[in-house]
Scaffold this motif. Structure first.
Motif, PDB file in Angstrom:
ATOM      1  N   GLY A 133      16.349  57.476  40.342  1.00 23.11           N
ATOM      2  CA  GLY A 133      15.340  57.428  41.390  1.00 23.11           C
ATOM      3  C   GLY A 133      14.071  56.686  41.012  1.00 23.11           C
ATOM      4  N   LYS A 134      14.041  56.068  39.849  1.00 27.00           N
ATOM      5  CA  LYS A 134      12.842  55.333  39.439  1.00 27.00           C
ATOM      6  C   LYS A 134      12.621  54.140  40.368  1.00 27.00           C
ATOM      7  CE  LYS A 134      10.852  52.716  35.588  1.00 27.00           C
ATOM      8  NZ  LYS A 134      11.075  52.204  34.212  1.00 27.00           N
ATOM      9  N   ARG A 135      11.366  53.978  40.809  1.00 23.08           N
ATOM     10  CA  ARG A 135      11.059  52.847  41.678  1.00 23.08           C
ATOM     11  C   ARG A 135      11.094  51.555  40.869  1.00 23.08           C
ATOM     12  NH1 ARG A 135       5.898  51.998  45.742  1.00 23.08           N
ATOM     13  NH2 ARG A 135       6.762  53.926  46.642  1.00 23.08           N
ATOM     14  N   LEU A 136      11.819  50.589  41.404  1.00 24.44           N
ATOM     15  CA  LEU A 136      11.930  49.290  40.750  1.00 24.44           C
ATOM     16  C   LEU A 136      10.960  48.283  41.348  1.00 24.44           C
ATOM     17  CD1 LEU A 136      15.824  49.107  40.512  1.00 24.44           C
ATOM     18  CD2 LEU A 136      14.195  49.839  38.749  1.00 24.44           C
ATOM     19  N   ARG A 137      10.784  48.338  42.676  1.00 25.15           N
ATOM     20  CA  ARG A 137       9.875  47.397  43.330  1.00 25.15           C
ATOM     21  C   ARG A 137       9.746  47.745  44.811  1.00 25.15           C
ATOM     22  NH1 ARG A 137      14.165  45.218  41.395  1.00 25.15           N
ATOM     23  NH2 ARG A 137      15.914  44.656  42.748  1.00 25.15           N
ATOM     24  N   THR A 138       8.708  47.203  45.416  1.00 19.14           N
ATOM     25  CA  THR A 138       8.543  47.184  46.865  1.00 19.14           C
ATOM     26  C   THR A 138       8.633  45.728  47.282  1.00 19.14           C
ATOM     27  OG1 THR A 138       7.082  49.113  46.810  1.00 19.14           O
ATOM     28  CG2 THR A 138       7.050  47.750  48.801  1.00 19.14           C
ATOM     29  N   VAL A 139       9.529  45.416  48.185  1.00 16.01           N
ATOM     30  CA  VAL A 139       9.734  44.016  48.532  1.00 16.01           C
ATOM     31  C   VAL A 139       8.650  43.538  49.492  1.00 16.01           C
ATOM     32  CG1 VAL A 139      12.216  44.274  48.223  1.00 16.01           C
ATOM     33  CG2 VAL A 139      11.255  44.470  50.493  1.00 16.01           C
ATOM     34  N   SER A 140       8.434  42.246  49.515  1.00 10.63           N
ATOM     35  CA  SER A 140       7.465  41.651  50.430  1.00 10.63           C
ATOM     36  C   SER A 140       8.119  41.411  51.781  1.00 10.63           C
ATOM     37  CB  SER A 140       6.937  40.338  49.860  1.00 10.63           C
ATOM     38  OG  SER A 140       7.989  39.389  49.733  1.00 10.63           O
ATOM     39  N   GLY A 141       7.307  41.199  52.799  1.00 14.17           N
ATOM     40  CA  GLY A 141       7.851  40.935  54.119  1.00 14.17           C
ATOM     41  C   GLY A 141       6.950  41.484  55.207  1.00 14.17           C
ATOM     42  N   SER A 142       7.507  41.578  56.424  1.00 16.65           N
ATOM     43  CA  SER A 142       6.728  41.995  57.592  1.00 16.65           C
ATOM     44  C   SER A 142       7.205  43.309  58.180  1.00 16.65           C
ATOM     45  CB  SER A 142       6.785  40.897  58.667  1.00 16.65           C
ATOM     46  OG  SER A 142       6.257  39.688  58.168  1.00 16.65           O
ATOM     47  N   GLY A 143       8.028  44.043  57.429  1.00 13.46           N
ATOM     48  CA  GLY A 143       8.417  45.376  57.857  1.00 13.46           C
ATOM     49  C   GLY A 143       9.533  45.399  58.880  1.00 13.46           C
ATOM     50  N   GLY A 144      10.008  46.618  59.142  1.00 11.36           N
ATOM     51  CA  GLY A 144      11.074  46.822  60.114  1.00 11.36           C
ATOM     52  C   GLY A 144      12.155  47.724  59.555  1.00 11.36           C
ATOM     53  N   THR A 145      12.844  48.427  60.443  1.00 13.09           N
ATOM     54  CA  THR A 145      13.863  49.380  60.022  1.00 13.09           C
ATOM     55  C   THR A 145      15.274  48.810  60.075  1.00 13.09           C
ATOM     56  OG1 THR A 145      13.924  50.276  62.275  1.00 13.09           O
ATOM     57  CG2 THR A 145      12.491  51.392  60.686  1.00 13.09           C
ATOM     58  N   TYR A 146      15.427  47.578  60.566  1.00 12.39           N
ATOM     59  CA  TYR A 146      16.750  46.948  60.523  1.00 12.39           C
ATOM     60  C   TYR A 146      16.957  46.354  59.136  1.00 12.39           C
ATOM     61  CZ  TYR A 146      20.579  43.724  61.154  1.00 12.39           C
ATOM     62  OH  TYR A 146      21.763  43.054  61.002  1.00 12.39           O
ATOM     63  N   ALA A 147      18.088  46.654  58.512  1.00  8.48           N
ATOM     64  CA  ALA A 147      18.354  46.136  57.169  1.00  8.48           C
ATOM     65  C   ALA A 147      19.849  46.133  56.894  1.00  8.48           C
ATOM     66  CB  ALA A 147      17.635  46.983  56.114  1.00  8.48           C
ATOM     67  N   LEU A 148      20.272  45.214  56.021  1.00  5.96           N
ATOM     68  CA  LEU A 148      21.640  45.195  55.531  1.00  5.96           C
ATOM     69  C   LEU A 148      21.648  44.654  54.115  1.00  5.96           C
ATOM     70  CD1 LEU A 148      23.258  42.120  55.543  1.00  5.96           C
ATOM     71  CD2 LEU A 148      22.482  42.305  57.898  1.00  5.96           C
ATOM     72  N   LEU A 149      22.721  44.981  53.401  1.00  6.49           N
ATOM     73  CA  LEU A 149      22.902  44.516  52.022  1.00  6.49           C
ATOM     74  C   LEU A 149      24.132  43.633  51.929  1.00  6.49           C
ATOM     75  CD1 LEU A 149      22.390  47.753  49.876  1.00  6.49           C
ATOM     76  CD2 LEU A 149      20.856  45.778  49.966  1.00  6.49           C
ATOM     77  N   THR A 150      24.040  42.610  51.075  1.00  6.58           N
ATOM     78  CA  THR A 150      25.210  41.885  50.623  1.00  6.58           C
ATOM     79  C   THR A 150      25.099  41.833  49.108  1.00  6.58           C
ATOM     80  OG1 THR A 150      26.366  39.753  50.639  1.00  6.58           O
ATOM     81  CG2 THR A 150      24.010  39.706  51.198  1.00  6.58           C
ATOM     82  N   GLY A 151      25.877  42.695  48.446  1.00  2.00           N
ATOM     83  CA  GLY A 151      25.642  42.929  47.026  1.00  2.00           C
ATOM     84  C   GLY A 151      24.310  43.652  46.875  1.00  2.00           C
ATOM     85  N   ASN A 152      23.412  43.083  46.069  1.00  2.00           N
ATOM     86  CA  ASN A 152      22.058  43.621  45.958  1.00  2.00           C
ATOM     87  C   ASN A 152      21.035  42.732  46.654  1.00  2.00           C
ATOM     88  OD1 ASN A 152      22.229  46.113  44.723  1.00  2.00           O
ATOM     89  ND2 ASN A 152      22.262  45.281  42.655  1.00  2.00           N
ATOM     90  N   THR A 153      21.512  41.820  47.467  1.00  3.87           N
ATOM     91  CA  THR A 153      20.608  40.997  48.275  1.00  3.87           C
ATOM     92  C   THR A 153      20.305  41.737  49.576  1.00  3.87           C
ATOM     93  OG1 THR A 153      21.371  38.900  47.345  1.00  3.87           O
ATOM     94  CG2 THR A 153      20.340  38.823  49.510  1.00  3.87           C
ATOM     95  N   LEU A 154      19.034  41.900  49.851  1.00  3.98           N
ATOM     96  CA  LEU A 154      18.584  42.654  51.021  1.00  3.98           C
ATOM     97  C   LEU A 154      18.137  41.708  52.128  1.00  3.98           C
ATOM     98  CD1 LEU A 154      17.686  45.443  52.281  1.00  3.98           C
ATOM     99  CD2 LEU A 154      15.447  45.007  51.226  1.00  3.98           C
ATOM    100  N   VAL A 155      18.591  41.980  53.335  1.00  4.05           N
ATOM    101  CA  VAL A 155      18.106  41.277  54.525  1.00  4.05           C
ATOM    102  C   VAL A 155      17.475  42.332  55.425  1.00  4.05           C
ATOM    103  CG1 VAL A 155      18.726  39.888  56.531  1.00  4.05           C
ATOM    104  CG2 VAL A 155      19.927  39.538  54.358  1.00  4.05           C
ATOM    105  N   PHE A 156      16.230  42.114  55.843  1.00  3.93           N
ATOM    106  CA  PHE A 156      15.592  43.127  56.687  1.00  3.93           C
ATOM    107  C   PHE A 156      14.605  42.480  57.653  1.00  3.93           C
ATOM    108  CE2 PHE A 156      12.346  42.567  53.536  1.00  3.93           C
ATOM    109  CZ  PHE A 156      11.151  42.992  54.100  1.00  3.93           C
ATOM    110  N   GLY A 157      14.221  43.259  58.655  1.00  2.00           N
ATOM    111  CA  GLY A 157      13.302  42.791  59.687  1.00  2.00           C
ATOM    112  C   GLY A 157      13.229  43.830  60.800  1.00  2.00           C
ATOM    113  N   PRO A 158      12.787  43.433  61.991  1.00  2.00           N
ATOM    114  CA  PRO A 158      12.551  42.055  62.422  1.00  2.00           C
ATOM    115  C   PRO A 158      11.106  41.592  62.249  1.00  2.00           C
ATOM    116  CG  PRO A 158      12.441  43.477  64.317  1.00  2.00           C
ATOM    117  CD  PRO A 158      12.704  44.378  63.122  1.00  2.00           C
TER     118      PRO A 158
END
Length: 451
Positions: free
Chosen positions: A249-274
């Motif tokens: 449960g150790k925090r690794l990072r908070t990603v940058s961006g414009s927020g949103g609850t839509y998200a998906l993973l491909t491997g460990n690559t994160l796509v989120f928005g809108p």
């Protein structure tokens, strides 16, 4: 997940049917199933609950005049429909209106049983090992059998303290992430007010006992959790997602961006928005920074392709080539910037090296033009799409949800191949065991099947 293979000896095809065991099919929230439905589809049944969903948050303002944003996107669109999961015999959903988990007969749509919690159930259950895992605004995680019997109930909130929220009495630490189960461990978040401390918990799927508990005082936990082999991704509502180590449960990072609850993973690559403007950000596995952005509301990743879903169009992208070119574009753009600074210095010095640097700058500009042309060519097809609210992939068919309708598109050329009317905006889609299930903002659940 249970799989059923039906080999039809008298035909040259097979039907591949599977459960839809959690929101958007899996822990990556991919929205993808291998099951292929035979079109056209017909409405088999329609279930209309007594009450429509009661979302936790109102939508955003219509526009942001100060920042010149004409249409603001809703970044907390997680409970505006009763999102369903399904197995071969049943369809399950939670209700934010009556605080219950509901089970419908998958063949007839008739209600088989309900189970009461002590608060709104805003997220779809997860089906794992023949058990349902559900989080409630009452601050508890529930494990229920598929015939509606309680197996265990565990408070994830640090204490049983209730407050007024959304004209209801709820826990000060409601479960607003759904629950995911992987390898016998369940994951969920409790709490939406950082000032009250938000808890991200890994707990035993067998009895609900904590395995680790992480706290955060800077961001909420709102939106469906995602889990990879070694990471837990926690959406932050209008804020940006947090990435935790799955082991402790150790925090690794908070990603940058414009927020949103839509998200998906491909491997460990994160796509989120809108975000605020309808953009999806792609963040590579070990980075916190957005590598690429895409105009759109949703994305489906399948093989080397990405299907992009925007307000008025649907397109398919050669994702691997596009991201390779995007990486080169960033490098060449940085080189051009450096050469530009060098050119300015040489002009001041009236250096004889000036022509050489000018030639380099021209060559770099040409390469950027070539890259831009190549990136445009990565769009394999693009079509008009009037259904902007939801997108899933079932076999070789994309299903899109719109206002008062659901439509199907071929992955081959984007041609619309089927459509049907539904009661309200189609915000939730699922495919399981020969059925297309559509959830609308009016609470209606439609079931479509082949005749």
């Amino acid at each position: 997940m249970k799989y059923l293979f039906l080999i039809l000896g008298f035909a040259n095809f097979s039907v591949y049917a599977a459960d839809w065991p959690t929101y958007r099919a899996d822990a990556s929230r991919s929205g993808v199933t291998a099951e292929q439905l035979t079109l056209p589809l017909w409405e088999a049944w329609k279930h209309q609950p007594l009450h429509a969903p009661r979302p936790a948050w109102r939508g955003p303002a219509k526009r942001d005049l100060y920042n010149k944003v004409g249409v603001l996107k809703n970044r907390q669109l997680f409970d505006h429909a009763f999102h369903v999961i399904a197995d071969a015999g049943n369809v399950y959903f939670g209700s934010s209106a009556d605080d219950q988990i509901h089970c419908l007969n998958a063949v007839t749509g008739k209600e088989k049983w309900t189970y009461f919690t002590e608060g709104p159930v805003r997220f779809a259950p997860t089906l794992h090992g023949g058990k349902l895992f559900v989080g409630s605004d009452d601050g508890h995680a529930y494990c229920i059998s598929t015939d509606g019997k309680l197996i265990w109930r565990q408070r994830l909130a640090p204490r049983d303290y209730r407050i007024a929220g959304n004209n209801r009495i709820i826990s000060a630490w409601p479960l607003r992430t759904g629950i995911l189960v992987l390898d016998g461990v369940a994951y969920a978040g409790a709490g939406m007010f950082p000032s009250e401390v938000v808890h991200i918990v890994a707990f035993s799927a067998a009895n609900g006992k904590d395995q680790w508990r992480a706290t955060q005082t800077d961001l909420p936990a709102q939106g469906y959790l995602l889990v990879s082999d070694d990471r837990v991704y926690v959406p932050g509502g209008r804020s940006n997602p947090v990435v935790l180590n799955r082991t402790d449960g150790k925090r690794l990072r908070t990603v940058s961006g414009s927020g949103g609850t839509y998200a998906l993973l491909t491997g460990n690559t994160l796509v989120f928005g809108p975000g605020r403007k309808g953009q999806l950000g792609l963040v590579p596995g070990e980075s916190k920074d957005i590598f690429a952005t895409f105009a759109g509301n949703h994305m489906i990743v399948s093989g080397e392709k990405s299907y992009l879903h925007a307000d008025k169009e649907l397109s398919v992208l050669d994702r691997v080539r596009y991201l390779k070119l995007e990486g080169e574009r960033k490098q060449v753009a940085a080189q051009r910037e450096q050469l530009g600074k060098q050119l300015a210095q040489l002009r001041k010095q009236k250096s004889p090296e000036l022509p050489n640097v000018q030639e380099q700058l021209i060559a770099v500009g040409r390469r950027l033009d070539e890259i831009s042309t190549g990136m445009k060519a990565c769009v394999l097809w693009r079509v008009d799409c009037a259904q902007p609210h939801a997108l899933i992939l079932a076999g070789k068919t994309l299903f899109a949800g719109g206002n008062g309708e659901v439509a199907a598109y071929s992955v081959v050329d984007g041609k619309q191949v089927w459509a049907a009317s539904v009661n309200g905006a189609a915000l939730g889609l699922a495919v399981a065991h020969g059925r297309l299930l559509v959830s609308t903002e009016k609470g209606t659940i439609h079931c479509f099947t082949s005749k």
